[in-house]
Structure formats: C-alpha cells, structure tokens
Design a protein around this motif. Structure first.
Motif, PDB file in Angstrom:
ATOM      1  N   LYS A   3     -31.884-128.528 -11.585  1.00  0.00           N
ATOM      2  CA  LYS A   3     -31.206-127.281 -11.915  1.00  0.00           C
ATOM      3  C   LYS A   3     -31.728-126.737 -13.239  1.00  0.00           C
ATOM      4  CE  LYS A   3     -26.604-125.318 -12.670  1.00  0.00           C
ATOM      5  NZ  LYS A   3     -25.133-125.608 -12.785  1.00  0.00           N
ATOM      6  N   ASN A   4     -31.933-125.446 -13.314  1.00  0.00           N
ATOM      7  CA  ASN A   4     -32.437-124.748 -14.497  1.00  0.00           C
ATOM      8  C   ASN A   4     -33.880-125.092 -14.835  1.00  0.00           C
ATOM      9  OD1 ASN A   4     -29.943-123.402 -14.944  1.00  0.00           O
ATOM     10  ND2 ASN A   4     -29.163-125.187 -16.042  1.00  0.00           N
ATOM     11  N   ALA A   5     -34.589-125.749 -13.927  1.00  0.00           N
ATOM     12  CA  ALA A   5     -36.007-126.049 -14.162  1.00  0.00           C
ATOM     13  C   ALA A   5     -36.844-124.771 -14.009  1.00  0.00           C
ATOM     14  CB  ALA A   5     -36.461-127.122 -13.175  1.00  0.00           C
ATOM     15  N   PRO A   6     -38.022-124.798 -14.638  1.00  0.00           N
ATOM     16  CA  PRO A   6     -38.576-125.846 -15.489  1.00  0.00           C
ATOM     17  C   PRO A   6     -37.868-125.885 -16.852  1.00  0.00           C
ATOM     18  CG  PRO A   6     -40.315-124.400 -14.646  1.00  0.00           C
ATOM     19  CD  PRO A   6     -39.004-123.713 -14.425  1.00  0.00           C
ATOM     20  N   TYR A   7     -37.687-127.128 -17.358  1.00  0.00           N
ATOM     21  CA  TYR A   7     -37.224-127.299 -18.731  1.00  0.00           C
ATOM     22  C   TYR A   7     -37.950-128.492 -19.331  1.00  0.00           C
ATOM     23  CZ  TYR A   7     -33.985-130.934 -16.945  1.00  0.00           C
ATOM     24  OH  TYR A   7     -33.436-132.045 -16.353  1.00  0.00           O
ATOM     25  N   LEU A   8     -37.879-128.600 -20.662  1.00  0.00           N
ATOM     26  CA  LEU A   8     -38.632-129.613 -21.383  1.00  0.00           C
ATOM     27  C   LEU A   8     -37.693-130.627 -22.020  1.00  0.00           C
ATOM     28  CD1 LEU A   8     -41.141-127.286 -23.298  1.00  0.00           C
ATOM     29  CD2 LEU A   8     -41.321-128.180 -20.965  1.00  0.00           C
ATOM     30  N   ILE A   9     -38.084-131.884 -22.002  1.00  0.00           N
ATOM     31  CA  ILE A   9     -37.385-132.941 -22.732  1.00  0.00           C
ATOM     32  C   ILE A   9     -38.285-133.349 -23.890  1.00  0.00           C
ATOM     33  CG2 ILE A   9     -36.387-135.248 -22.647  1.00  0.00           C
ATOM     34  CD1 ILE A   9     -35.894-134.841 -19.683  1.00  0.00           C
ATOM     35  N   VAL A  10     -37.762-133.260 -25.113  1.00  0.00           N
ATOM     36  CA  VAL A  10     -38.563-133.539 -26.311  1.00  0.00           C
ATOM     37  C   VAL A  10     -37.799-134.472 -27.238  1.00  0.00           C
ATOM     38  CG1 VAL A  10     -39.670-131.272 -26.148  1.00  0.00           C
ATOM     39  CG2 VAL A  10     -37.677-131.562 -27.628  1.00  0.00           C
ATOM     40  N   THR A  11     -38.517-135.078 -28.187  1.00  0.00           N
ATOM     41  CA  THR A  11     -37.897-135.855 -29.257  1.00  0.00           C
ATOM     42  C   THR A  11     -38.461-135.390 -30.588  1.00  0.00           C
ATOM     43  OG1 THR A  11     -39.559-137.606 -29.106  1.00  0.00           O
ATOM     44  CG2 THR A  11     -37.559-137.880 -27.790  1.00  0.00           C
ATOM     45  N   GLY A  12     -37.713-135.691 -31.660  1.00  0.00           N
ATOM     46  CA  GLY A  12     -38.173-135.330 -32.999  1.00  0.00           C
ATOM     47  C   GLY A  12     -37.794-133.944 -33.440  1.00  0.00           C
ATOM     48  N   ALA A  13     -36.876-133.286 -32.748  1.00  0.00           N
ATOM     49  CA  ALA A  13     -36.506-131.917 -33.112  1.00  0.00           C
ATOM     50  C   ALA A  13     -35.626-131.900 -34.362  1.00  0.00           C
ATOM     51  CB  ALA A  13     -35.782-131.240 -31.956  1.00  0.00           C
ATOM     52  N   ASP A  14     -35.712-130.828 -35.118  1.00  0.00           N
ATOM     53  CA  ASP A  14     -34.911-130.642 -36.329  1.00  0.00           C
ATOM     54  C   ASP A  14     -34.112-129.352 -36.238  1.00  0.00           C
ATOM     55  OD1 ASP A  14     -37.192-129.084 -36.394  1.00  0.00           O
ATOM     56  OD2 ASP A  14     -37.491-129.255 -38.545  1.00  0.00           O
ATOM     57  N   MET A  15     -33.544-129.108 -35.064  1.00  0.00           N
ATOM     58  CA  MET A  15     -32.833-127.856 -34.803  1.00  0.00           C
ATOM     59  C   MET A  15     -31.419-128.117 -34.305  1.00  0.00           C
ATOM     60  SD  MET A  15     -35.876-125.813 -32.865  1.00  0.00           S
ATOM     61  CE  MET A  15     -36.718-127.293 -32.337  1.00  0.00           C
ATOM     62  N   MET A  16     -30.519-127.239 -34.645  1.00  0.00           N
ATOM     63  CA  MET A  16     -29.151-127.290 -34.162  1.00  0.00           C
ATOM     64  C   MET A  16     -29.100-126.888 -32.699  1.00  0.00           C
ATOM     65  SD  MET A  16     -25.880-125.315 -35.868  1.00  0.00           S
ATOM     66  CE  MET A  16     -26.498-123.685 -35.431  1.00  0.00           C
ATOM     67  N   SER A  17     -28.187-127.484 -31.972  1.00  0.00           N
ATOM     68  CA  SER A  17     -28.028-127.121 -30.569  1.00  0.00           C
ATOM     69  C   SER A  17     -27.710-125.635 -30.442  1.00  0.00           C
ATOM     70  CB  SER A  17     -26.900-127.948 -29.942  1.00  0.00           C
ATOM     71  OG  SER A  17     -26.878-127.802 -28.542  1.00  0.00           O
ATOM     72  N   GLY A  18     -28.402-124.957 -29.538  1.00  0.00           N
ATOM     73  CA  GLY A  18     -28.219-123.533 -29.347  1.00  0.00           C
ATOM     74  C   GLY A  18     -29.231-122.680 -30.084  1.00  0.00           C
ATOM     75  N   THR A  19     -30.106-123.313 -30.875  1.00  0.00           N
ATOM     76  CA  THR A  19     -31.113-122.560 -31.616  1.00  0.00           C
ATOM     77  C   THR A  19     -32.057-121.828 -30.670  1.00  0.00           C
ATOM     78  OG1 THR A  19     -31.060-124.046 -33.517  1.00  0.00           O
ATOM     79  CG2 THR A  19     -33.093-122.783 -33.177  1.00  0.00           C
ATOM     80  N   PRO A  20     -32.291-120.534 -30.898  1.00  0.00           N
ATOM     81  CA  PRO A  20     -33.222-119.781 -30.048  1.00  0.00           C
ATOM     82  C   PRO A  20     -34.679-120.115 -30.386  1.00  0.00           C
ATOM     83  CG  PRO A  20     -32.294-118.357 -31.741  1.00  0.00           C
ATOM     84  CD  PRO A  20     -31.594-119.665 -31.864  1.00  0.00           C
ATOM     85  N   ILE A  21     -35.491-120.205 -29.356  1.00  0.00           N
ATOM     86  CA  ILE A  21     -36.919-120.513 -29.489  1.00  0.00           C
ATOM     87  C   ILE A  21     -37.716-119.302 -29.030  1.00  0.00           C
ATOM     88  CG2 ILE A  21     -38.792-121.993 -28.640  1.00  0.00           C
ATOM     89  CD1 ILE A  21     -36.690-124.221 -28.382  1.00  0.00           C
ATOM     90  N   TYR A  22     -38.712-118.920 -29.847  1.00  0.00           N
ATOM     91  CA  TYR A  22     -39.510-117.735 -29.553  1.00  0.00           C
ATOM     92  C   TYR A  22     -40.835-118.044 -28.877  1.00  0.00           C
ATOM     93  CZ  TYR A  22     -36.307-114.956 -32.381  1.00  0.00           C
ATOM     94  OH  TYR A  22     -35.197-114.323 -32.873  1.00  0.00           O
ATOM     95  N   ASP A  23     -41.359-119.251 -29.099  1.00  0.00           N
ATOM     96  CA  ASP A  23     -42.637-119.562 -28.463  1.00  0.00           C
ATOM     97  C   ASP A  23     -42.845-121.066 -28.411  1.00  0.00           C
ATOM     98  OD1 ASP A  23     -44.961-119.004 -27.122  1.00  0.00           O
ATOM     99  OD2 ASP A  23     -46.067-118.271 -28.860  1.00  0.00           O
ATOM    100  N   ILE A  24     -43.677-121.479 -27.461  1.00  0.00           N
ATOM    101  CA  ILE A  24     -44.045-122.876 -27.240  1.00  0.00           C
ATOM    102  C   ILE A  24     -45.564-122.926 -27.124  1.00  0.00           C
ATOM    103  CG2 ILE A  24     -43.888-124.847 -25.657  1.00  0.00           C
ATOM    104  CD1 ILE A  24     -41.164-123.598 -24.726  1.00  0.00           C
ATOM    105  N   LYS A  25     -46.174-123.793 -27.927  1.00  0.00           N
ATOM    106  CA  LYS A  25     -47.635-123.901 -27.910  1.00  0.00           C
ATOM    107  C   LYS A  25     -48.020-125.383 -27.920  1.00  0.00           C
ATOM    108  CE  LYS A  25     -48.179-119.742 -30.806  1.00  0.00           C
ATOM    109  NZ  LYS A  25     -48.752-118.831 -29.802  1.00  0.00           N
ATOM    110  N   PRO A  26     -49.115-125.756 -27.266  1.00  0.00           N
ATOM    111  CA  PRO A  26     -49.552-127.153 -27.319  1.00  0.00           C
ATOM    112  C   PRO A  26     -50.080-127.510 -28.707  1.00  0.00           C
ATOM    113  CG  PRO A  26     -51.173-125.827 -26.173  1.00  0.00           C
ATOM    114  CD  PRO A  26     -49.986-124.944 -26.402  1.00  0.00           C
ATOM    115  N   TYR A  27     -49.791-128.740 -29.131  1.00  0.00           N
ATOM    116  CA  TYR A  27     -50.326-129.276 -30.376  1.00  0.00           C
ATOM    117  C   TYR A  27     -51.701-129.862 -30.069  1.00  0.00           C
ATOM    118  CZ  TYR A  27     -50.767-132.362 -34.454  1.00  0.00           C
ATOM    119  OH  TYR A  27     -51.206-133.001 -35.590  1.00  0.00           O
ATOM    120  N   LEU A  28     -52.698-129.443 -30.840  1.00  0.00           N
ATOM    121  CA  LEU A  28     -54.076-129.884 -30.620  1.00  0.00           C
ATOM    122  C   LEU A  28     -54.485-130.811 -31.757  1.00  0.00           C
ATOM    123  CD1 LEU A  28     -55.633-126.436 -29.630  1.00  0.00           C
ATOM    124  CD2 LEU A  28     -54.624-128.174 -28.117  1.00  0.00           C
TER     125      LEU A  28
END
Length: 230
Positions: free
Chosen positions: A110-135
């Motif tokens: 449900k609600n896919a696609p979505y991402l599971i990540v670790t190491g975030a420093d954001m409050m729940s509900g924080t809006p995200i403007y872009d996602i880019k791969p780390y090179l």
C-alpha cells in the motif's frame, strides 16, 4: 517548489532529533511519496544505490527573518559563525540536506513505491523536495577540511537506562534510543546536573539527567499520559 514526499519515523517533535544525518543507524524511517509521484518507473535503478541525498524543508523552524550569524550547538551555543558556514535550520531558505542509507525500495505494498531508510535527522512529517543518489566517487572527499565540526565529531555521552525504564521500550527501538541519548539532545549551553529533560520518542516520553559525561534515564512513560516527576 512543492513537496514530492514526506518522511515518517519515531521523532514526533524537534527535541531529540539527531543533530546530523548518519548519527543514528538503528532506527528506520519511511519516505512516502505524494500520490502523483507514486510512479514505479521514477524509481527504476535506485535500489542499486546504498545511500541517497534528501533535500527537505525545516518545516518546524521557519522564520520570517534570517540572521547572518548563528550559534552552532557543538561550539557551546555561545560562539557565532556565519550562517553559510553551518547547517543551522535558521537560514534564508529553510532547506536541509541529508545523506541516508537506503535499505529498501518497496514496490508492492500500500502507498508504494516508498523508501525505507536509516540515519535520518528529520522530524516525522517533514516535507521532502527531492531525492538523488549518493555517488561515492563524486560526493566523498576523505581529505576535506571539516573546520570546527571535526573537533566534536566523536563526542558521545555514556548512557545508563535502568531496567525498570528500559523494559517499557519496544526491543526494536532500544538500540536507537541509546544512540539518540548518546548524542546528547540537550542545548549545548545547558549544564545543570539537577535538571530533568524530556523528549518524545515513538509513543513514549523519555526523561533524563546529565552529570559530567553520564546521561541517566529517570523515567519513560506513555506519551499521552500525565508525566510523573520523580
């Protein structure tokens, strides 16, 4: 700009959030896309990257005015440096930049696609403007100078959680709570060993004191109940 996604995790408020990304590895966050961006083709190939960049909004720290200097917490909160020499949320544009570990790209729930990540420093509900791969061959500079930030890079408190309080924390969250507390959530200019601090974590309210380099948890209660000061 409009948000393309929001993050969901166990940080319901600002206090207690890791000061930078990558400091707390044991807690997962989920990044849920806005409906128009739930397009599987947009994530094709992303699962091959171990880390991603997130560009997001300091939504709980928006101010009408900005200051050219700020007081970095790790400098004790009393020394001012230029805002562009910090990652302070109080900026002309309240944008944050974080690297997080990408655990999984979920395509078939449900609600896919979505991402599971670790190491975030954001409050729940924080809006995200872009996602880019780390090179790693582009984005990593091992010889880069870190100025004042490196002097506190390995700062950590010793954390003591009595068993009567630890047993109130779900097992899967215990390691993450220890990591958060070790980073010292207090304002850096506070140094009162008798003061009780509290912050919200998951469905809990966590209380603690700090004496020298030892943080001691003195209470953990359900977040919606009345807090008993002992």
């Amino acid at each position: 700009m409009q948000p393309i996604a929001y993050i969901e995790n166990d940080f319901p408020a600002k206090f207690g959030i890791p000061r930078q990304s990558g400091l707390v590895h044991s807690l997962e966050s989920r990044i849920y896309m806005e409906p128009e961006y739930r397009v599987p083709e947009a994530f094709r190939g992303l699962e091959s990257f171990s880390h991603i960049w997130l560009i997001w909004k300091f939504s709980a720290s928006v101010r009408k005015n900005w200051s050219p200097t700020v007081r970095p917490p790790r400098l004790g909160g009393n020394i001012r440096v230029g805002v562009f020499a910090t990652r302070s949320p109080f900026r002309p544009n309240p944008l944050g930049l974080s690297v997080v570990r990408l655990r999984q790209v979920v395509f078939h729930e449900k609600n896919a696609p979505y991402l599971i990540v670790t190491g975030a420093d954001m409050m729940s509900g924080t809006p995200i403007y872009d996602i880019k791969p780390y090179l790693p061959h582009i984005d990593s500079y091992p010889s880069a100078a870190g100025s004042y930030a490196l002097s506190k890079a390995f700062y950590a408190l010793h954390v003591e959680i009595p068993s009567q309080w630890l047993e109130r924390v779900p097992v899967q969250l215990q390691a993450g709570l220890r990591e958060i507390l070790a980073q010292d959530p207090r304002p850096s200019y506070h140094n009162d060993p008798n003061r009780i601090y509290g912050f919200s974590f998951a469905e809990l309210e966590v209380q603690f004191t700090v004496r020298d380099d030892v943080l001691t948890v003195c209470g953990i209660y359900p977040r919606k109940s009345k807090i008993c000061r002992e």
